[in-house]
Design an enzyme around this catalytic site. Structure first.
Site, mmCIF file in Angstrom:
data_model
loop_
_atom_site.group_PDB
_atom_site.id
_atom_site.type_symbol
_atom_site.label_atom_id
_atom_site.label_comp_id
_atom_site.label_asym_id
_atom_site.label_seq_id
_atom_site.Cartn_x
_atom_site.Cartn_y
_atom_site.Cartn_z
ATOM 1 N N GLU A 124 -0.993 -35.017 13.426
ATOM 2 C CA GLU A 124 -0.164 -36.265 13.668
ATOM 3 C C GLU A 124 -0.688 -37.496 13.251
ATOM 4 O OE1 GLU A 124 1.790 -35.121 16.847
ATOM 5 O OE2 GLU A 124 2.633 -33.010 16.062
ATOM 6 N N LEU B 256 5.464 -33.594 12.312
ATOM 7 C CA LEU B 256 5.300 -33.526 13.721
ATOM 8 C C LEU B 256 5.669 -32.081 14.445
ATOM 9 C CD1 LEU B 256 6.990 -36.396 15.921
ATOM 10 C CD2 LEU B 256 5.929 -34.641 16.604
ATOM 11 N N GLU C 98 3.388 -29.228 16.214
ATOM 12 C CA GLU C 98 2.415 -28.612 16.852
ATOM 13 C C GLU C 98 1.902 -27.191 16.464
ATOM 14 O OE1 GLU C 98 4.027 -30.655 18.486
ATOM 15 O OE2 GLU C 98 2.915 -32.473 18.453
ATOM 16 N N GLN D 82 -2.563 -34.360 18.914
ATOM 17 C CA GLN D 82 -2.547 -35.851 19.017
ATOM 18 C C GLN D 82 -3.071 -36.191 20.316
ATOM 19 O OE1 GLN D 82 0.868 -38.375 18.270
ATOM 20 N NE2 GLN D 82 -0.415 -39.079 16.819
ATOM 21 N N HIS E 162 0.299 -38.106 28.965
ATOM 22 C CA HIS E 162 -1.099 -38.642 28.154
ATOM 23 C C HIS E 162 -2.043 -38.527 29.168
ATOM 24 C CE1 HIS E 162 2.317 -40.295 25.868
ATOM 25 N NE2 HIS E 162 1.698 -40.157 24.932
HETATM 26 C C1 TPP Z 1 5.588 -32.786 21.011
HETATM 27 C C2 TPP Z 1 4.865 -34.246 21.050
HETATM 28 N N1 TPP Z 1 3.958 -34.476 19.913
HETATM 29 C C3 TPP Z 1 3.630 -35.700 19.450
HETATM 30 C C4 TPP Z 1 3.953 -36.782 20.500
HETATM 31 C C5 TPP Z 1 3.410 -38.110 20.321
HETATM 32 N N2 TPP Z 1 4.527 -38.820 19.383
HETATM 33 C C6 TPP Z 1 5.041 -39.802 20.280
HETATM 34 S S1 TPP Z 1 6.228 -40.582 19.573
HETATM 35 C C7 TPP Z 1 5.946 -39.785 18.099
HETATM 36 C C8 TPP Z 1 6.787 -39.926 16.636
HETATM 37 C C9 TPP Z 1 8.099 -39.732 16.662
HETATM 38 O O1 TPP Z 1 8.706 -39.821 15.654
HETATM 39 P P1 TPP Z 1 10.416 -39.843 15.299
HETATM 40 O O2 TPP Z 1 10.674 -38.225 15.877
HETATM 41 O O3 TPP Z 1 10.716 -40.066 14.174
HETATM 42 O O4 TPP Z 1 10.823 -40.690 16.741
HETATM 43 P P2 TPP Z 1 10.661 -42.365 16.525
HETATM 44 O O5 TPP Z 1 9.596 -42.608 17.518
HETATM 45 O O6 TPP Z 1 10.601 -42.664 15.189
HETATM 46 O O7 TPP Z 1 11.974 -42.700 16.940
HETATM 47 C C10 TPP Z 1 4.762 -39.127 18.253
HETATM 48 C C11 TPP Z 1 4.104 -38.151 17.337
HETATM 49 C C12 TPP Z 1 5.126 -36.572 21.465
HETATM 50 N N3 TPP Z 1 5.498 -37.648 22.150
HETATM 51 N N4 TPP Z 1 5.438 -35.153 21.666
#
Ligand code: TPP
Ligand code: TPP
Ligand code: MG
Ligand code: MG
Lengths: 324, 353, 324, 353
Positions: B27, B51, B53, B75, B121
């Site tokens: 990611e 996105l 895993e 990530q 985190h």
């Molecule tokens: C399972 C998981 N993987 C990775 C992350 C790290 N992360 C936080 S927000 C994000 C992007 C999310 O994108 P989206 O689903 O489009 O929501 P947005 O933030 O754009 O509203 C990521 C990869 C996480 N919080 N949870």
């Protein structure tokens, strides 16, 4: 060709029946397999571009795929060896259940028990094939499509500009162990799930080897030439229940693709009952012999549990396959 | 001197150029970002994954089966807990197939506390990783070790997990520890390989002429020699333990800090040698303290060296709680700190058998 | 009504701006929130049937939902308390990041950082509501739909004969942190993924509060009366980047739903620039005061990490809520 | 006397009728099968779920949040490893929300080896479970404890994991251990509550008049009193250890077998009491031996009772391997057996300090 398909379907059936008999006679702890899927799995095995490496087809199969491997030319006795968990079992060295093959020299990834994970792994071999000749074929059951891994394959295979040469197959026998299809699905056709992703899809009669051959051929040609994914759902039968856990007895309320195909061939004058019986007798005898042989083969030694934990740094896949 | 994240980037560059790495993905791993910690900026074979895993781990396994050489990233290890079944498959495929298929993949993921990462985190992964048979597990505490361990991980024909100590990623190593080929001047290095802020579409890194350097998997390192107590630790807790030990030197307590570097296989000889010398041992890590890898080390030590121990061996680890809270007080109270390490060392050193 | 929506949109924006300022002034370690989603989230909050228990609506939101909670009447200062991780933070006692609310007395499930898990959990509250009056609303981003949990919700919500009163919402801002939508999706519209499951679906302009209100109203009425699932995709903006990790600076290349709506209202003579500025000034001042107050509030004590690990056997949800 | 699986079924019946259980669900849990081990036959609130473990755990959490009382099943714990993140959420929700939302759910799943289950029907889950904060973990070794622990699990306002020792499900308990209300005659019981083979569409169970009986979570039990060595174990290894101890009695070795029953919270007082008496301890479980729950017990024992130990404490557990093989030889060589327990007990008992 039709006769070749029939002969393989018959042999595949006899092989499963032998495995079931072995189980019932105590020559194995557990049986699971594909009787009822021959009309689909045999054509699949015959159509595969068999070999090692990205320019040949990768196969991520499940525990009902004996017919596919048999059609590819797998040594029949090896299935018996795994059933009897002998040290000579080339698929898992007596470690895994029957029906869990692994044939690296033919790109057959190890079949593992967890449902649907093969769909998350198949995207990787398909990714490696984006600029190669081969394609990746992944197969699983209907109930398993509820796992997130099925959606993972849909998502990753269809990304615009990064489409994968992946043939996704769902063999739909309308059951997950004891749970009927109806009541667990909102989809009319499982294959419809590919449509939102712009995938080509088809739902076919997997009990008709001629239709299966034609549809598989068309789908594989499409994936091979377009380098894009295809989702195929094949309606099949489950003729001995889910596994030995549910008794492994023949059920009479499902279509038997083998007898149905034999009837067709007889009507067309391509096969006689006598010929079919003779073939069945021949394979039955052959596999009986094989099962006796397997009974004499050694069981794995206790210390063998420590073998193959890590490949050493000089490990080379080729050599390893050479050995086999 | 390079920071750990720069060292990782340089190792991945050497991996791409000379060790056959074909896919560095996960990611936000590809352009424009190059990773949430910039570990994958400016590389050739990076790409952004969906996105998902489970897809990332499955993709890595499949690529490895197909003969590619993937380096996949989760990530944050906090988000790897929906993939444990797939990690088990990566670890059991060679064994289950009776040696037919090996799975040469590298999985890297940031771990640990120290940056006010709150509940999701701050997770550690060493306990989970060490109980996943079939995997090799490494965790550096300096940029040079990060470089050398990552190159070894890439070359290994088995699945290797490379745990990145989050709190150390932007730190430099001990004086004089240089990566063979890195320019002496930090600013120069940064100019060469750090992406500029803002628009990067035209930016290209200039890589220094780096030499291959391999830290063998399975070999520990004495981060600080000492005579009175042995500390078995790794990652973020190594510099923390060294600092604690240095401060205790004034009190006449001379602790030896062993940086395991490899958690599996681990360097039992190095451990035994040190413990036979000091006869006292403290295990330090940030993972939760029940069913913890440090407890394995202690269990094996008491099984094999019971009569060499002049004090009960001790574990200093994360509290057995559902998470690590955001506020300073909460994070500090949840995982080992320099002061708690000092306190434990004093107790051990002063213990009368 | 339109003016009420505008006022809440404005207040929600000012609240996020205050949180960003707090972050930049060192009054918090991390910011993430919903500036750019007000035109959708405010109507959502206003349309919710607010209360506790299965006869009211359950909400499974994510970290951009401050507007929804504000529209429901959440105390503004509580967002600041969580930003500053004070002991007085009612959502997590200083444990969780900003934007991670939990309000049991209004059926707002705890917002947690892992992407998409709320979709696997929402099916449970929806199941509990099959024969009740309330519905379950679950919301997440576009990139997150790649997780298997999104498919889990589709599968479980649409089972024939066991459909769930579940409104699935995807707020599509065309980004996952730094990764653009294009290149990661094979779907033209994410909402199309519901079609294979026989779900009602819609993709709407989430930057237009009037459309959002009308579409949400229609969808919620459908779910409420038919007790069947609905999948809605709302196109929205992301006006301050992903989070403080990417700087949290205002971006100029996306539609600002607030200014767009204000222009509309001005054209219709319902609002004047002066009035809007005055309102903005009022809320800015109010929240500045609140942030000063929060700065004086205590931080959680170290020993508090041991609080709330297990509920004791006399635990009663109601009492617990009474307290708050 | 009831078998363990019958005891579980009866507990679920009491749960439905008197303790508010609203949903008993999972793969093949409802009619016609009633569970792959028949644990959920003939119950009122059972239903079949899609084949999706993540959905099952998520559904249970959601039902619990909505005030229902769910008992979810993962068909085999081997298939729970794609849900660890959700299990962590079930365990951290009460803590993360600062006490706002609790998650009263029961998750039951069969664990362990002993039935030639091969690689994916032999896993243990105790190590994974005990390192999931916020969960209570129980594992019975007799039908009566299964009954009493399951009723306690159902009443608990927190997530409780009920680990079912696969190999004991069809076993009966020690003589005289009866479930309050079960008919004295086994055949009679079977007639009442076991579904017939073949068509069951018309079948209805007749439930005996059962009394509520609660085994408190957190209380261990002495399965066999003894003076020379303490065995800390649970589940399948309890009867195995008792049998081993009985056979060793002839050799003058008198081992005390502690059945933990609750793995978290566990009964530290009972452990300390026994170890202070015997001064020797053996931990026995089937999970893999690196980062294993037995190692936690040993770590804490050496931390707190170092000078009470007259022999190095020992762990007898599953081998650190990617799986448990199908063939007899392989399964036996992979997890503790009566003979290996006897060998370890002899060694400990005869150890000269
Ligand atoms: C399972 C998981 N993987 C990775 C992350 C790290 N992360 C936080 S927000 C994000 C992007 C999310 O994108 P989206 O689903 O489009 O929501 P947005 O933030 O754009 O509203 C990521 C990869 C996480 N919080 N949870
Ligand atoms: C992840 C996982 N969960 C549960 C099981 C137990 N199990 C084995 S086969 C099966 C049913 C599979 O049904 P389907 O996907 O339709 O395939 P079929 O056996 O009908 O061909 C189940 C639940 C498993 N093997 N893996
Ligand atoms: Mg099926
Ligand atoms: Mg987005």
């Amino acid at each position: 060709m039709l006769l070749r398909i029939h002969e393989l379907m018959l042999e595949a059936r006899v092989l499963e029946e032998r495995l079931i008999t072995m189980y019932k006679q105590g020559d194995g702890y557990f049986w699971i397999g594909g009787p009822g899927e021959e009309a689909f799995n045999i054509p699949l095995g015959l159509l595969v571009d068999k070999g090692q490496g990205v320019d040949h087809d990768y196969l991520h199969l499940h525990y009902r795929s004996s017919g596919t491997l048999l059609a590819m030319g797998a040594d029949r006795i090896d299935s018996l060896r795994q059933m009897k968990n002998t040290a000579t079992d080339p698929y898992s060295r007596g470690r895994n259940f029957a029906g869990h093959a692994s044939i690296r020299k033919w790109n057959v990834a190890p079949i593992s028990s967890p449902i649907e994970v093969q769909f998350s792994i198949a995207i990787g071999t398909a990714m490696a094939q984006r600029n190669a000749k081969g394609i990746t074929i992944v197969q699983g059951g209907d109930a398993g499509t509820a796992e997130g891994d099925f959606a993972t394959a849909l998502v990753w295979a269809s990304r615009k500009g990064a489409e994968l040469p992946l043939l996704m197959i769902v063999t739909n026998n309308k059951f997950g162990i004891s749970t009927p299809y109806d009541g667990q699905h909102g989809e009319v056709r499982i294959s419809d799930r590919g449509k939102a992703f712009g995938m080509k899809t088809a739902t076919i009669d997997g009990n008709d080897p001629e239709e299966a051959w034609a549809q598989l051929k068309a789908a594989m040609d499409y994936v091979r030439t377009e380098r894009k994914p295809f989702l195929m759902e094949a309606m099949v039968s489950r003729l001995y229940g889910h596994s030995s856990a549910s008794g492994a007895n023949f059920v009479t309320n499902e279509t038997d693709p083998l007898t149905r195909f034999e009837k067709k061939l007889e009507e067309r004058g391509l096969l006689t009952r006598a010929k079919a019986d003779e073939m069945r007798a021949k394979y039955t005898a052959r596999l009986l012999e094989a099962s006796k042989k397997v009974r004499e083969e050694p069981q794995p030694a206790p210390e063998s549990i420590y073998d193959y934990v890590f490949a050493d740094e000089n490990y080379v896949a080729e050599t390893k396959n050479g050995e086999k | 001197m390079a920071t750990m994240v720069q060292a990782i980037r340089m190792a991945l560059h050497v991996g791409e150029e000379r060790l056959g790495v074909t896919d560095i993905f996960g990611e936000d791993v590809g352009p424009p970002l190059g990773g949430v910690f910039t570990a994958t900026q400016g590389l050739k074979t990076t790409w952004n994954s969906p996105l998902d895993e489970r897809g990332i781990v499955g993709m890595a396994i499949g690529l490895a089966l197909a003969g590619r050489c993937p380096v996949a990233e989760i990530q944050f290890c906090d988000y790897a807990f929906n993939t444990i079944d797939l990690l088990k498959i990566a670890g059991n495929t060679y064994w289950s197939s009776g040696g037919d298929w090996n799975v040469p993949m590298v999985l890297m993921t940031p771990v640990g506390a120290g940056i006010r990462g709150s509940i999701y985190h701050s997770h550690s992964f060493d306990a989970q990783a060490t109980r996943t048979p079939g995997w090799k597990i490494v965790m550096p505490s300096t940029p040079l070790d990060a470089y050398g361990l990552l190159l070894s991980a890439i070359k290994d024909p088995n699945p290797v997990m490379f745990l990145k100590p989050k709190a150390l990623l932007r730190q430099k190593g001990p004086k004089g520890e240089v990566i063979p080929g890195e320019p002496g001047d930090d600013k120069a290095l940064s100019k060469l390989i750090d992406a500029p802020l803002g628009d990067r579409t035209k930016w290209k890194p200039e890589w220094p002429k780096l030499e291959e350097y391999f830290v063998p998997i399975g070999k520990a390192k004495i981060a600080r020699p000492g005579r009175h107590v042995t500390v078995l630790t790794y990652g973020r807790n190594v510099p923390m333990s060294v600092a604690a030990a240095d401060e205790l030197a004034g009190e006449g307590i001379d602790a030896e800090i062993i940086d395991l570097r490899s958690l599996h296989p681990y360097d039992w000889d190095a451990i035994v040698q040190s413990v036979k010398k000091t006869n006292r041992v403290l295990c330090v890590n940030e993972d939760t303290e029940i069913t913890n890898f440090g407890e394995h080390l202690i269990r094996r030590l008491v099984e094999e060296l019971f009569y060499e121990l002049h004090a009960p061996p001790r574990l200093l680890a994360g509290k057995h709680l559902p998470g690590i809270g955001l506020a300073d007080n909460l994070e500090h109270a949840s995982v080992p700190q320099k002061e708690s390490i000092k306190a434990a060392l004093r107790e051990l050193a002063r213990h009368e058998p």
